[in-house]
Structure formats: structure tokens, C-alpha cells
Design an enzyme around this catalytic site. Structure first.
Site, PDB file in Angstrom:
ATOM      1  N   GLN A 103       0.852  -1.195   0.000  1.00 48.64           N
ATOM      2  CA  GLN A 103       0.000   0.000   0.000  1.00 48.64           C
ATOM      3  C   GLN A 103       0.886   1.243   0.000  1.00 48.64           C
ATOM      4  OE1 GLN A 103      -3.416  -0.637   3.049  1.00 48.64           O
ATOM      5  NE2 GLN A 103      -1.822  -2.092   3.584  1.00 48.64           N
ATOM      6  N   HIS A 121      -1.576   1.615  -4.071  1.00 50.60           N
ATOM      7  CA  HIS A 121      -1.955   3.023  -3.908  1.00 50.60           C
ATOM      8  C   HIS A 121      -1.069   3.954  -4.709  1.00 50.60           C
ATOM      9  CE1 HIS A 121      -4.127   1.852   0.098  1.00 50.60           C
ATOM     10  NE2 HIS A 121      -4.850   1.590  -0.981  1.00 50.60           N
ATOM     11  N   CYS A 132      -5.107  15.064 -17.789  1.00 50.35           N
ATOM     12  CA  CYS A 132      -4.907  14.168 -18.941  1.00 50.35           C
ATOM     13  C   CYS A 132      -4.130  12.899 -18.596  1.00 50.35           C
ATOM     14  CB  CYS A 132      -4.199  14.916 -20.081  1.00 50.35           C
ATOM     15  SG  CYS A 132      -2.426  15.171 -19.795  1.00 50.35           S
ATOM     16  N   SER A 193      -2.477  -1.216   9.369  1.00 52.97           N
ATOM     17  CA  SER A 193      -3.575  -1.203  10.341  1.00 52.97           C
ATOM     18  C   SER A 193      -4.759  -2.002   9.812  1.00 52.97           C
ATOM     19  CB  SER A 193      -3.994   0.240  10.646  1.00 52.97           C
ATOM     20  OG  SER A 193      -4.364   0.894   9.440  1.00 52.97           O
ATOM     21  N   ASN A 217       3.210  -6.863  13.413  1.00 55.51           N
ATOM     22  CA  ASN A 217       2.720  -5.536  13.790  1.00 55.51           C
ATOM     23  C   ASN A 217       2.798  -5.427  15.311  1.00 55.51           C
ATOM     24  OD1 ASN A 217       1.104  -3.180  14.261  1.00 55.51           O
ATOM     25  ND2 ASN A 217       0.112  -3.512  12.285  1.00 55.51           N
ATOM     26  N   ALA A 235       8.916  -4.398  12.363  1.00 59.15           N
ATOM     27  CA  ALA A 235       9.198  -5.215  11.180  1.00 59.15           C
ATOM     28  C   ALA A 235      10.700  -5.475  10.975  1.00 59.15           C
ATOM     29  CB  ALA A 235       8.626  -4.521   9.947  1.00 59.15           C
TER      30      ALA A 235
END
Ligand code: BJW
Ligand code: ZN
Length: 253
Positions: A103, A121, A132, A193, A217, A235
Site C-alpha cells: 500500500q 496506492h 490528462c 492497520s 505488527n 518489522a
């Protein structure tokens, strides 16, 4: 490196796994010095997302939105991949069907050396014309104009090539990610999350399709209860240990 205790059943599922997906969020880049969105010290602790990460915000305050992304672009460009990004990239060399579904827009997985990456994303590395769709490097666009979005030859305004709330994710990327989640034997969710959809839905897709779910996490998420293995750690610490364990299980043929 401290060994991880896993049950024989989980070890066997890891040993047999053929397809692995690393699903990442802002937390994987926290130890590279980049802020997450939500939580303590998050980018949205003091500003609401609607003020910055929507097409409506860009229409109302293009200069404010552009300056915020120019600042984030510089932060990301100055950051270095951390041990989690690097371990995932080196794992791909030995487990070629593994894939990163991220993401994040910071480009750190690519800079760490991962090659199979789906960016749900978009990316902060490029700017795109809001009218354009013409693209150019973000670095060039912010060098041309740091305080206001530069104009495209078509007359439209350049914006970062990211996906804002209310905008569709790139359809081909989302379709590929969906298919990969469905085919995965091992789905490792790191530093997200799990509240932004449709991205978060991929965790459930993989779980329902039978993947072994692993979560990294420090904080619990809506998907923690589905995880067969959970690392309540940063991590940069957990991912290299986890991948070492996976390699160990796989070498026990
Ligand atoms: C660590 C750590 C360490 C800390 N180690 N971990 C279903 C239900 C409800 C709403 C919706 C729904 N479906 C769609 C919606 C609407 C909306 C949405 O999801 N809203 C919810 C928030 C309520 N979704 C959308 O609008 C999406 N578009 C869409 O649905 O389009 C439909 C459409 C179809 C056809 C035509 C038109 C429209 C688009 C979503 C785009 C999200 N964009 C952003 C901004 C990107 C640009 C930018 O960077 O500015 O993406 S929002 C922001 O959240 C960013 C992130 O990618 C995303 C997810 O955040 P992430 O990565 O999980 O970060 P955090 O901060 O939330 O969490 C970090 C975690 O790390 C925490 O858990 C920490 O504990 C952990 N952590 N340190 C490991 N060291
Ligand atoms: Zn244009």
C-alpha cells in the site's frame, strides 16, 4: 538470531508453500524514518486525511496538498530501505514466486531490490496530470515548483501519482493482487492497520482461500485473530527472523 517456536503443523504448511505474498503498509517503512498515517506520531495525528488525501482537498487547496507531498517526496528520497525491506528482497531471489503487494508509495521495496511488486496506492516517485494523466518524475516536478503544482502542457495541474480516498485503485493492479491473494499459500501482512479498503480485504481473501496468515505488527489489527503466527514486534526485527525460519522449514525436505 533468536529462533522462532512454531508448531509442527505450521512448519509443515510453510515447508509445502509454493506462493508467498508480502502485504505491506506504512509500518514496514517506520524504521526507515518514515511516519505511519495513523497512531502516535502518525501523519494524520494532527491533520485529517480529508484535508490532504482526497481529490476534493486538491481541488480546494492545490498548493497545500502539493507542498505536503513535496515534503513527503523528499523524506522518502532521503530514507533508506531497512532490514525488513532488504530481507523481503533477498527472499525473492531464493523463492522466485514470492511477491510484494504494497500500500506504500515510498518506493523503498524497489530500492531494496524487490522486483515483483504491486503498488496498490500508486507511487510518490511519479507525478501525473490530474486532467490528462500524463506522467513525469516527481523529483523533476518538485524541482520545477516546490510551492504549487506545476502545469501540464494540457493546462491541467500535476499531482502525485498516488491513490486518494474516493479514487479507484489501478484496476489491473488490484485484479492481479486479488488473484495472487487467492493463490497464495503463505500471506504475510506487515505494518498495516488493515482499515483501508479494498486493500485490507486482500487479507481476508487469502485467508478464505486457505493461505497461512502471518502478521507482523506491534499493535493488534482487525485481522490478528486470523493469523496462525503473529509477531508483535517492529518489522525490522521480526521480518528477517521470520524469513530465516521459513527458509529453515523449507530446507527440511
Ligand atoms: C509497525 C511499525 C513497525 C508501526 N513495524 N509495524 C469498505 C468499508 C469502508 C470504507 C470503504 C470500503 N471500501 C472503500 C472504502 C472507502 C475508503 C476506505 O477504505 N475508507 C476507510 C478508511 C473507512 N477507500 C477508498 O476510498 C479507496 N478507493 C475506493 O474504494 O474506490 C472505490 C471506487 C471505485 C471506482 C471508482 C471510484 C472509486 C482508496 C483508498 C486510498 C488510500 N490512500 C492512502 C493515501 C495514499 C497516498 C499517500 O501516501 O498520501 O493510502 S490512505 C493511507 O492509508 C495510505 C495507506 O496506504 C493506507 C493504509 O494505511 P497503512 O499502510 O495501513 O498505515 P497505518 O498508518 O494505518 O498503519 C500502520 C501500521 O503499522 C499500524 O498498525 C502500526 O501499529 C504499525 N507499525 N510501526 C511494523 N516498526
Ligand atoms: Zn495534462
Amino acid at each position: 538470531m533468536e529462533a522462532i517456536e512454531i508448531s509442527p503443523e505450521v512448519a509443515e504448511r510453510i515447508r509445502r508453500a509454493r506462493r508467498a505474498v508480502f502485504f505491506t503498509g506504512a509500518g514496514v517503512s517506520r524504521e526507515s524514518g518514515l511516519a505511519t498515517f495513523r497512531g502516535d506520531g502518525g501523519l494524520w495525528e494532527s491533520r485529517r486525511p480529508e484535508e490532504l488525501a482526497t481529490p476534493q482537498a486538491f481541488a480546494r487547496h492545490p498548493d497545500t496538498v502539493w507542498r505536503w507531498y513535496a515534503w513527503r517526496f523528499h523524506q522518502a528520497a532521503a530514507a533508506e530501505p531497512n532490514p525488513a525491506h532488504l530481507a523481503i528482497a533477498s527472499f525473492e531471489g531464493r523463492f522466485p514466486s514470492s511477491l510484494v503487494v504494497t500500500q506504500n508509495v515510498d518506493g523503498l521495496h524497489r530500492r531494496a531490490g524487490s522486483q515483483r511488486i504491486l503498488e496498490l496506492h500508486g507511487t510518490l516517485v511519479e507525478a501525473t496530470c490530474h486532467s490528462c494523466g500524463r506522467r513525469r518524475p516527481m523529483g523533476e516536478a518538485v524541482a520545477q515548483s516546490a510551492d504549487a503544482p506545476p502545469r501540464c502542457p494540457c493546462g491541467g495541474l500535476f499531482r502525485p501519482a498516488v491513490v486518494w480516498f474516493g479514487e479507484a485503485l489501478p484496476p489491473a493492479v488490484l485484479a492481479d493482487a486479488h488473484e495472487e491473494a487467492q493463490r497464495a499459500d503463505l500471506f504475510v501482512s506487515i505494518g498495516t492497520s488493515g482499515v483501508v479498503y479494498p486493500a485490507a480485504g486482500l487479507i481476508e481473501v487469502a485467508h478464505r482461500a486457505g493461505a497461512l496468515l502471518v502478521e507482523v505488527n506491534p499493535e493488534p489489527t482487525p485481522f490478528s485473530s486470523l493469523a496462525a503466527l503473529r509477531f508483535a514486534e517492529p518489522a525490522g526485527l521480526a521480518v528477517p527472523r521470520l524469513l530465516e525460519t521459513i527458509e529453515r522449514c523449507r530446507s527440511q525436505a
